[in-house]
Write an enzyme that holds these catalytic residues in place. Sequence first.
Site, PDB file in Angstrom:
ATOM      1  N   TYR A  67       4.300  -5.175  -2.885  1.00  0.00           N
ATOM      2  CA  TYR A  67       3.262  -5.401  -3.972  1.00  0.00           C
ATOM      3  C   TYR A  67       3.156  -6.727  -4.728  1.00  0.00           C
ATOM      4  O   TYR A  67       4.325  -6.791  -5.425  1.00  0.00           O
ATOM      5  CB  TYR A  67       3.399  -3.949  -4.578  1.00  0.00           C
ATOM      6  CG  TYR A  67       3.445  -2.700  -3.980  1.00  0.00           C
ATOM      7  CD1 TYR A  67       2.657  -2.682  -2.603  1.00  0.00           C
ATOM      8  CD2 TYR A  67       3.670  -1.533  -4.430  1.00  0.00           C
ATOM      9  CE1 TYR A  67       2.657  -1.551  -2.099  1.00  0.00           C
ATOM     10  CE2 TYR A  67       3.517  -0.456  -3.812  1.00  0.00           C
ATOM     11  CZ  TYR A  67       2.885  -0.240  -2.541  1.00  0.00           C
ATOM     12  OH  TYR A  67       2.923   1.005  -1.936  1.00  0.00           O
ATOM     13  N   SER A  68       2.300  -7.269  -4.611  1.00  0.00           N
ATOM     14  CA  SER A  68       2.031  -8.620  -5.439  1.00  0.00           C
ATOM     15  C   SER A  68       3.293  -9.483  -4.916  1.00  0.00           C
ATOM     16  O   SER A  68       3.668 -10.202  -5.991  1.00  0.00           O
ATOM     17  CB  SER A  68       2.051  -8.325  -6.832  1.00  0.00           C
ATOM     18  OG  SER A  68       0.624  -7.967  -7.271  1.00  0.00           O
TER      19      SER A  68
END
Length: 333
Positions: A67-68
Amino acid sequence: MDYVNLGRTGLKVSRICLGCMTYGRPPAAGEPKAGRHAWALNEEQSQPFLKQALDLGIDFFDTANVYSSGASEEVLGRFLKKNVRREAVVVATKVHGVMRDEPNGRGLSRKEILFELDESLRRLEMDYVDLYQIHRWDYETPIEETLEALHDVVKAGKVRYIGASSMYSWQFAKALYLADRHGWTRFVSMQNHYNLLYREEEREMIPLCIAEGIGVIPWSPLARGRLARLWQSETTKRSETDNFGNKMYAQTEDSDRKVVEGVTALAQKRGVAQAQLALGWMLGRPGITAPIVGATKEHHLQDAVAALSIKLTAEETAALEEAYLPHPVLGFS
């Protein structure tokens, strides 16, 4: 807030889990977008929702290394370190996706699990994670290798429990069998794709989890927001750029529309938000421990917690479910 055991473990978790995929950092201009999303909130924008979760009694937080590109873990870790005692929260993260552009930069090999866990701990600023999950099935690594590596990180004290995410039920059953056969640590949870618009998990996976005492923590319980608003009533930055989510619901629009319209009608009749009703349905389903809810507006978590008080009658449940038609199997890749 209600708290329940995660599967057959003694671990208590809030019945709402805050999903942290939205928190991290959107891609900068010219930066590779792998693992990053245009709708992601930066650290400053994320803080109010993380604080709101704590204020509402949510102690269960789910993120992932991808995530990111790791920024989600960093944002979550810094916030929790400043605002709560480590032992007061349950932190879950995941491993599998592409993290580096090199042969061993993804997957569930022993090499990658041991490396990525240390990287996640560094970003989270923690000595251990409560729940370490395999994000998907790795078709290029023997499951025995993955299971033994996960067993070793538990015995090393870096992980308290292990979980799995979207896969075929035969794969999950095989993993549980092999862990039992070898005396390795067993998966205690399944994070699967499940909501009123996608109920294929009711065929095999959820019954398997109930039989084996596995906690079920569904992702996308509101179908990327489709169950929380009037049918195609608005677009968001996420809906405009979420190719993965849009692809998942592209082939069944007519039946999906009828389901959403049923949610709308019952929500209006009861005088509650659609999100509350859709989550209330899920929380009443057999085997469900805690749906993973994302939040980018103040009312998102308020609706999620309010859903704990919604009790549907058998007739209301049947009305919500009657328009559903079988879907292609989705979310395993």
